[in-house]
Structure formats: C-alpha cells, structure tokens
Design a protein around this motif. Structure first.
Motif, mmCIF file in Angstrom:
data_model
loop_
_atom_site.group_PDB
_atom_site.id
_atom_site.type_symbol
_atom_site.label_atom_id
_atom_site.label_comp_id
_atom_site.label_asym_id
_atom_site.label_seq_id
_atom_site.Cartn_x
_atom_site.Cartn_y
_atom_site.Cartn_z
ATOM 1 N N TYR A 191 2.014 20.974 -1.572
ATOM 2 C CA TYR A 191 2.047 21.550 -2.678
ATOM 3 C C TYR A 191 2.337 20.615 -3.934
ATOM 4 O O TYR A 191 1.579 20.681 -4.891
ATOM 5 N N ILE A 192 3.241 19.681 -4.137
ATOM 6 C CA ILE A 192 3.603 18.870 -4.829
ATOM 7 C C ILE A 192 2.327 17.922 -5.320
ATOM 8 O O ILE A 192 1.995 17.774 -6.633
ATOM 9 N N ALA A 193 1.655 17.486 -4.093
ATOM 10 C CA ALA A 193 0.771 16.503 -4.293
ATOM 11 C C ALA A 193 -0.596 17.364 -5.191
ATOM 12 O O ALA A 193 -1.109 16.661 -5.858
ATOM 13 N N GLU A 194 -0.728 18.451 -4.601
ATOM 14 C CA GLU A 194 -2.024 19.084 -5.146
ATOM 15 C C GLU A 194 -1.600 19.548 -6.691
ATOM 16 O O GLU A 194 -2.754 19.559 -7.475
ATOM 17 N N GLN A 195 -0.622 20.152 -7.034
ATOM 18 C CA GLN A 195 -0.172 20.591 -8.304
ATOM 19 C C GLN A 195 -0.054 19.367 -9.210
ATOM 20 O O GLN A 195 -0.419 19.636 -10.507
ATOM 21 N N THR A 196 0.498 18.345 -8.865
ATOM 22 C CA THR A 196 0.403 17.250 -9.823
ATOM 23 C C THR A 196 -0.936 16.372 -10.073
ATOM 24 O O THR A 196 -0.942 15.765 -11.040
ATOM 25 N N LEU A 243 0.860 -1.121 -0.186
ATOM 26 C CA LEU A 243 -0.081 0.012 0.136
ATOM 27 C C LEU A 243 0.783 1.288 -0.056
ATOM 28 O O LEU A 243 0.501 2.291 -0.607
ATOM 29 N N LEU A 244 1.833 1.212 0.981
ATOM 30 C CA LEU A 244 2.869 2.274 0.893
ATOM 31 C C LEU A 244 3.635 2.442 -0.662
ATOM 32 O O LEU A 244 3.641 3.738 -1.044
ATOM 33 N N LEU A 245 4.022 1.390 -0.978
ATOM 34 C CA LEU A 245 4.934 1.642 -2.535
ATOM 35 C C LEU A 245 3.689 2.159 -3.397
ATOM 36 O O LEU A 245 4.356 2.992 -4.393
ATOM 37 N N ILE A 246 2.517 1.451 -3.643
ATOM 38 C CA ILE A 246 1.607 1.947 -4.487
ATOM 39 C C ILE A 246 1.427 3.456 -4.598
ATOM 40 O O ILE A 246 1.453 4.451 -5.351
ATOM 41 N N LEU A 306 2.335 8.991 -6.943
ATOM 42 C CA LEU A 306 2.716 10.451 -6.528
ATOM 43 C C LEU A 306 3.923 10.474 -7.492
ATOM 44 O O LEU A 306 3.913 11.800 -8.151
ATOM 45 N N ILE A 307 5.127 9.797 -7.497
ATOM 46 C CA ILE A 307 6.246 10.116 -8.417
ATOM 47 C C ILE A 307 6.358 9.829 -9.887
ATOM 48 O O ILE A 307 6.295 10.918 -10.591
ATOM 49 N N VAL A 308 5.227 9.018 -10.366
ATOM 50 C CA VAL A 308 4.990 9.003 -11.567
ATOM 51 C C VAL A 308 4.098 10.269 -12.286
ATOM 52 O O VAL A 308 4.533 10.508 -13.310
ATOM 53 N N ILE A 327 11.197 15.620 -8.455
ATOM 54 C CA ILE A 327 10.114 16.399 -8.469
ATOM 55 C C ILE A 327 10.395 17.676 -7.593
ATOM 56 O O ILE A 327 9.686 18.730 -8.234
ATOM 57 N N GLY A 328 10.878 17.771 -6.779
ATOM 58 C CA GLY A 328 11.137 18.880 -5.832
ATOM 59 C C GLY A 328 11.900 19.915 -6.815
ATOM 60 O O GLY A 328 11.727 21.116 -6.802
ATOM 61 N N ALA A 329 12.916 19.418 -7.512
ATOM 62 C CA ALA A 329 13.927 20.097 -8.338
ATOM 63 C C ALA A 329 13.174 20.888 -9.584
ATOM 64 O O ALA A 329 13.302 22.101 -9.859
#
Length: 423
Positions: free
Chosen positions: A261-266, A150-153, A158-160, A241-243
């Motif tokens: 912010y990253i989660a909301e924007q992506t 569940l954590l990895l999924i 998020l990363i993809v 993603i941060g960069a």
C-alpha cells in the motif's frame, strides 16, 4: 585509516548490512509505525535498540571473544556446540532462509506477476543463492560491491518518496507501552541471533585481507557499527512512513499489504516495481549470507567431515522445500523457537561486550533463562496461565530479565565464596 582500509571497511559494512537486512526488516517497521501513530518515536527507539543495537553488540561481542567457543563456553564446555547448532539451524535452513524465498515470491514476484508459479520462482531464487554462496572466499565482496548498492538505492527511493509525499499526519492512537511494543517487535528481525553467527564469516573475510590481532577486532567492530547505523536509519524512515498512514489505514491490514500500500500510494504503479526490487534484493542478500554462514559453521564443527559445498547445496534444497509452506506457516512455526533462543543469546552478548569472565555469572544467568525460554515456548496455554499467577511476568516478553539479573548476582556471590574457600 588509509584508503585501502576505508575501502575494506566500506565494502564489508555494506555486505554485513545486506546480510542483516531481509524482507522481514522491510515489512515489520511500517506496520509498527501504523499501529504506533503519533507515538512512533518511542516505538522506533525500542525497535532500533533490538533490531539494530543488539546486532551491533553481537558483532562486537564475537570480535572481542575471538571465536564462538570463547563467546559461550563459560556456561559449560559443550554449550557453544549446542547453542550454535540450534541457532544456525533456526536462522538457516529451518526458518530464516525459507522465509526469504517465500517472501520474495509472495511480496516481490507475485505483486508484479499474479499468475507466476511459486515452484519455479523458489527454484530460481535458490539457484541464484547457490551461485553466490559456492565460492565463500569472495562472497562478502560480491555482496558489498554488487547487491547492497542496488538494495540501498531501492530503499532510499521508497523512503524519500514516503517522506516527501507523506500519506498523512501520524494519528494519536492513545496506545500504551509504545517503547516495549517496538522493543519486542525488534526480535522478529532475528538479527541478534544472526549477528553472532555472521561475525564468524565477517572475521574470516577481514582476516583474508591481511588484518590480524587487535586491528582485526577493531575493523570487525567498526563494520558492525556502520552496518547497525544503516539499519537504524532505514528502520526510522520506514517507521515514519507507516506512522503517517495511521490516520487513513486500518490496523487490520496485513504487514505485507501495508508495505505494498505504501509503495503504491507514494509512487504509483512504479512503486510496485521498486518494492519488488527491495524485497528481492533484501531476501537474496540475507539468504546468501545465511547459506554461506551455515556452510562455514557446519564444516568447522565437524572438522571438515561436512564439506562446505555439500552443506551449502543441502541447505538450499532443504530451504526450498520449507519455503513452499508459505510465510504465515513459517512465522508461526518460528515463534516458540525464537522465544527459547533469544533471551540466552542476549545475555551472552551483553556479558561478552563488557568482557565479563566470571563463569559462575554465566552459568547462573544463562541456564535458568534458557530453561525459562524453553518452558514458555512449549507449555500449553492453561499451564502457562497458572504459572503466570505465581510469577506475573511469566508470559511477558521481559519475564526472563529478572531471572537473568538475580542469577548473575547469585553467580557473583558464589564465585566470591569459592575464592575464599580456595584461599
């Protein structure tokens, strides 16, 4: 490797990854990428060395040593008890476990439910932790088979999304020392300290599956490698993603807000939900791993006087009380303690990985560095600056390294003289 061995390695590797990967591992890499900009590759290399490389070496070091006593007793006989207890308290009920609960509330739950009650959220968190921790015999399988996927999924989603829909192009911030900045930030994961304690419960779990001797050591080392590889890949993705956000986001943003912010924007509104899942599962798996390890450790060193279940219950209650302080206070409180413990632990890991047995090298490199670490963490700033004028690296994050190298050389020379005298 036959199918049953591969399955055991996979489950234990997943479990170890989840034990390492807490919320701090989520919030530090994106912010490091933000402040590194186009130099994020160097920062990522430094961060991965200390955030993933050292934990791998820590697992291998304990696997090769066999026990924590063998790992540290060449400094002096009681040193494993002193160092182990200090590390276990720090990464257990005093600092790391409370931080997992506080982060779960502040970033995970509060993001979705702004009016939620922190007391209720923290109590529920530790009730779940207690449920998984009370039966230590199969906690590794539970983590590996249930929570880690569940954590990895959640992390992969998020990363993809962050890679497919980047927030921009990494900006050239013209920073200096990107590698060292990443290297030092890797300390904040606390995983190098955790690795030498987690290894004990991992070894016990693997031995319960019927592996002994050299095969036990090899499988333990392999699981450490795969867990570390997983950490490295996730860290790189989060850093990238941060960069990508460095051209549009101010470095004044907090680490927690950066992740939100990253989660909301992506991913839009659903990003908040996925982030809450990541934080909650990351914190929960780490809290379970640390709580279980604390129970095993204190039962062992007290020879059964402190029962496993009592220690686990006490750890959850004490950690809950500490969690109410909040993340910022816990992090501020932890900084000097980590400064005192980390360098000596790194030296022990390196010496054991290379199977160095010379007790004089251990004494001459570890003891001065331990004293150095304590001094840098407790001395007032004015005195530290005066010492720094004599030893320019005193307030530097790598100031302990010359002491360790010189001490090791001196220890080796002393050992040669003692051999000659004996002859």
């Amino acid at each position: 490797m036959n199918k049953s061995v591969k399955r055991d390695v996979l489950i234990v590797s997943f479990a170890l990854f989840s034990m390492f990967f807490g919320a701090g591992n989520v919030i530090f890499p994106p912010y490091l990428g933000l402040t590194s900009g186009s130099d994020f590759l160097l920062s990522a290399l430094g961060f991965i060395i200390t955030g993933a490389g050292l934990p791998i070496l820590g697992i291998i070091a304990i696997a090769k040593s066999g026990t924590f006593d063998n790992f540290a007793n060449r400094v002096f006989n009681r040193f494993p008890l002193i160092l182990g207890t200090c590390i276990m308290i720090a990464i257990g009920p005093l600092l790391a476990i409370p931080k997992t609960a506080a982060l779960t509330y502040e970033i995970g739950i509060k993001t979705l439910f702004p009016n939620s009650n922190s007391y209720i959220a923290i109590i529920i968190f530790f009730l779940v932790t207690l449920f998984f921790s009370l039966n230590s015999s199969n906690v590794i399988d539970k983590l590996g088979a249930i929570l880690t996927p569940l954590l990895l999924i959640s992390l992969i989603i998020l990363i993809v999304n962050g890679i497919v829909n980047p927030l921009g192009v990494p900006k050239d911030l013209k920073i200096e020392g990107a590698f060292s900045m990443g290297f030092v930030n890797g300390y904040q994961t606390m995983d190098a300290l955790a690795s030498i304690m987690f290894a004990m419960i991992i070894i016990k779990s693997i031995s319960q599956k019927g592996y002994k001797g050299e095969k036990l050591r090899n499988i333990t080392s392999v699981t450490g490698f795969f867990a570390g590889l997983g950490l490295a890949l996730i860290y790189f993705g989060l850093l990238y993603i941060g960069a990508c956000a460095s051209a549009s986001v101010s470095p004044d943003i907090s680490k927690s807000d950066m992740v939100i912010y990253i989660a909301e924007q992506t991913m839009g509104d659903i990003g908040k939900f996925i982030l809450a899942m990541i934080i909650s599962f990351a914190c929960l798996t780490t809290a379970i791993g640390l709580t279980t390890t604390a129970g095993e450790y204190f039962e062992t060193i007290t020879k059964g006087k402190l029962k496993y279940k009592f220690t686990v219950v006490f750890t959850c209650i004490f950690s809950a009380c500490m969690a109410y302080l909040g993340v910022d206070k816990i992090v501020a409180f932890s900084a000097p303690i980590l400064s005192a413990l980390y360098p000596t632990s790194i030296i022990l890991i390196v010496l054991n990985v290379f199977s160095i047995k010379n007790k004089y090298i251990y004494k001459a490199s570890c003891l001065p560095v331990l004293i150095y670490g304590i001094l840098t963490s407790i001395l007032p700033k004015a005195i530290s600056e005066q010492i720094n004028s004599i030893y320019p690296m005193f307030t530097d994050a790598f100031g302990w390294l010359p002491l360790a190298i010189v001490g090791g050389v001196v220890g080796y020379i002393v050992s040669l003289k003692n051999v000659r005298v004996a002859e």
